[in-house]
Motif scaffolding. Structure first.
Motif, short mmCIF file in Angstrom:
data_model
loop_
_atom_site.label_atom_id
_atom_site.label_comp_id
_atom_site.label_asym_id
_atom_site.label_seq_id
_atom_site.Cartn_x
_atom_site.Cartn_y
_atom_site.Cartn_z
N CYS A 33 -11.86 8.24 7.99
CA CYS A 33 -12.51 7.02 7.48
C CYS A 33 -11.76 5.76 7.92
O CYS A 33 -12.37 4.79 8.35
CB CYS A 33 -12.56 7.04 5.95
SG CYS A 33 -13.64 8.32 5.31
N CYS A 34 -10.44 5.79 7.83
CA CYS A 34 -9.65 4.58 8.17
C CYS A 34 -9.58 4.39 9.67
O CYS A 34 -9.57 3.26 10.17
CB CYS A 34 -8.24 4.68 7.60
SG CYS A 34 -8.21 4.74 5.81
N SER A 47 -5.47 1.82 11.81
CA SER A 47 -5.35 1.50 10.38
C SER A 47 -3.90 1.72 9.95
O SER A 47 -3.15 2.47 10.59
CB SER A 47 -6.26 2.41 9.56
OG SER A 47 -5.87 3.76 9.74
N SER A 48 -3.52 1.11 8.81
CA SER A 48 -2.14 1.31 8.34
C SER A 48 -1.95 2.78 7.91
O SER A 48 -0.86 3.32 8.02
CB SER A 48 -1.81 0.36 7.20
OG SER A 48 -2.58 0.67 6.07
N PHE A 49 -3.03 3.41 7.46
CA PHE A 49 -2.95 4.82 7.05
C PHE A 49 -2.58 5.70 8.24
O PHE A 49 -1.65 6.51 8.19
CB PHE A 49 -4.31 5.26 6.46
CG PHE A 49 -4.24 6.56 5.69
CD1 PHE A 49 -3.60 6.63 4.47
CD2 PHE A 49 -4.85 7.70 6.20
CE1 PHE A 49 -3.55 7.83 3.76
CE2 PHE A 49 -4.80 8.90 5.50
CZ PHE A 49 -4.15 8.96 4.27
N HIS A 50 -3.29 5.48 9.38
CA HIS A 50 -2.99 6.28 10.56
C HIS A 50 -1.64 5.90 11.16
O HIS A 50 -0.86 6.76 11.59
CB HIS A 50 -4.08 6.15 11.63
CG HIS A 50 -3.77 6.98 12.83
ND1 HIS A 50 -3.43 6.44 14.05
CD2 HIS A 50 -3.66 8.32 12.97
CE1 HIS A 50 -3.15 7.43 14.88
NE2 HIS A 50 -3.29 8.58 14.27
N LEU A 84 -9.49 10.91 4.85
CA LEU A 84 -9.05 9.52 4.75
C LEU A 84 -8.70 8.97 6.13
O LEU A 84 -9.02 7.84 6.47
CB LEU A 84 -7.82 9.41 3.82
CG LEU A 84 -8.05 9.76 2.35
CD1 LEU A 84 -6.74 9.72 1.57
CD2 LEU A 84 -9.06 8.81 1.71
N ARG A 85 -8.08 9.83 6.96
CA ARG A 85 -7.72 9.38 8.32
C ARG A 85 -8.97 9.11 9.15
O ARG A 85 -9.06 8.14 9.88
CB ARG A 85 -6.85 10.44 9.01
CG ARG A 85 -5.39 10.04 9.13
CD ARG A 85 -4.60 10.96 10.03
NE ARG A 85 -4.99 12.33 9.97
CZ ARG A 85 -4.41 13.28 9.21
NH1 ARG A 85 -3.38 12.99 8.46
NH2 ARG A 85 -4.85 14.52 9.23
N ASP A 132 0.84 -1.21 0.00
CA ASP A 132 0.00 0.00 0.00
C ASP A 132 0.86 1.25 0.00
O ASP A 132 0.55 2.24 -0.65
CB ASP A 132 -0.90 0.03 1.24
CG ASP A 132 -1.99 -1.02 1.13
OD1 ASP A 132 -2.16 -1.57 0.03
OD2 ASP A 132 -2.65 -1.28 2.15
N GLU A 149 -6.67 14.32 3.04
CA GLU A 149 -5.87 13.46 3.92
C GLU A 149 -6.58 13.26 5.26
O GLU A 149 -6.64 12.16 5.79
CB GLU A 149 -4.50 14.12 4.13
CG GLU A 149 -3.48 13.19 4.75
CD GLU A 149 -2.12 13.85 4.85
OE1 GLU A 149 -1.40 13.83 3.84
OE2 GLU A 149 -1.80 14.38 5.91
#
Ligand code: SAM
Length: 308
Positions: free
Chosen positions: A34-35, A39-42, A31-32, A15, A28
């Protein structure tokens, strides 16, 4: 990327390898939200926030305007210079060989080493995302990162570091995705190896030490700093250097066990080939979590010399 188990690493990081890094701040943050946390995003943003803040925050004009009695960034650079002084790592002392920065994260220490010692310096880390940031800063002299305020709320910090490092210095530096426990370098290459706060982050600390020693040239120096902040998510308990077995003679003391491992005749698993030349038992280093929380560590710093 020069790692053993390439398939595993690419699968785990795909990812981030494919990620777009140029989202607008509102997107951005959406997205944070939502995740969510965990999450890997955070997780990526949290890691970037901590590392970029300590490595580059001292160059950020907005840092002074916080208004809170917050700790100052730059602890890792101060730790590095304490290590270089302890190891007496001047140019003549380490010869003309290149330098290795193990677990370089946001890459400031790698540039600082090249500036201080004026020779090729490679920073290695497994975190492909943070390496991409390090490389972008080297090339563009611009820093941009999500700085965590609280929860999953972040502020994008963007500032110039133009002129902090000369073009010649930046030309001496490269960042590679490599594993500290399987260094893709032949024996006796480096005049100086630096491992700051990496030992307690790898799966096999003893192997990481063996690899560092193997790639050091005779009479080469090493700077090792660790807060022994063991966690079973990074290192299985069997691999920890101290932090367990308090019934033993060493009572679980990591600092004593590490010295026994590095001193001839000290331990059955002794790491041959180096000697301790200096020690500093408690150098402060910190990790900023958010604007109201910073973890303060005391690092054990050991300077080593490879026996010829
Ligand atoms: C606590 S951070 C310290 C970073 C930096 N040296 C500093 O003090 O600010 C540890 C770093 O080691 C990296 N790391 C973890 N396991 C590694 C491995 N096996 N090989 C290379 N780097 C690794 C992590 O990605 C992280 O950037």
């Amino acid at each position: 990327m020069i790692v053993p188990r390439l398939r595993e690493l690419v699968a785990a990081w795909i990812d981030r390898i494919r990620a777009r890094h140029s989202f607008s701040e509102p997107i951005e943050s959406l997205l944070r939200d939502c995740c969510g946390p965990g999450s890997s995003f955070h997780d990526e943003h949290q890691r970037l926030s901590g590392s970029m803040w300590d490595h580059w925050g001292d160059c950020d004009p907005a840092e002074d305007q916080d208004g809170l009695l917050a700790p100052r960034p730059g602890a890792v650079v101060r730790l590095l210079h304490a290590g270089l002084t302890a190891a007496d790592a001047s140019s003549p002392a380490i010869g003309q060989r290149p330098i290795l920065d193990i677990g370089c994260a946001a890459g400031r220490t790698t540039l600082e080493l090249a500036a201080h010692l004026d020779r090729p310096t490679v920073g290695i880390d497994l975190d492909i995302s943070i390496l991409q940031h390090a490389r972008a800063i080297r090339d563009s002299e611009e820093v941009s990162y999500p700085r965590r305020r609280i929860g999953i709320v972040y502020d994008r910090r963007s500032f110039s570091v133009r002129g902090s490092y000369a073009a010649e210095t930046r030309g001496l530096v490269d960042y590679w995705c490599c594993d500290a426990t399987a260094l893709p370098f032949r024996e006796s290459v480096f005049g100086l190896a630096v491992s700051l706060n990496n030992l307690d982050c790898v799966a096999a600390p003893l192997t990481a030490l063996q690899e560092m020693i193997r790639t050091l040239a005779p009479a080469g120096k090493a700077v090792l700093a660790t807060p022994y902040d063991w966690s079973s998510t990074a290192t299985p308990v069997e691999g920890w250097i101290g932090g367990h077995s308090q019934r033993s003679e060493l009572r679980g003391a990591g600092d004593r066990l590490l010295r026994e491992l590095l001193q001839r005749g000290g331990h059955s698993s002794v790491l041959e080939g180096v000697r301790i030349i200096a020690e500093r038992p408690a150098i402060p280093w910190h990790v900023r979590l958010h604007e109201r929380s910073t973890v303060q560590y005391l690092c054990d710093l050991i300077a080593l010399e490879k026996i010829g």
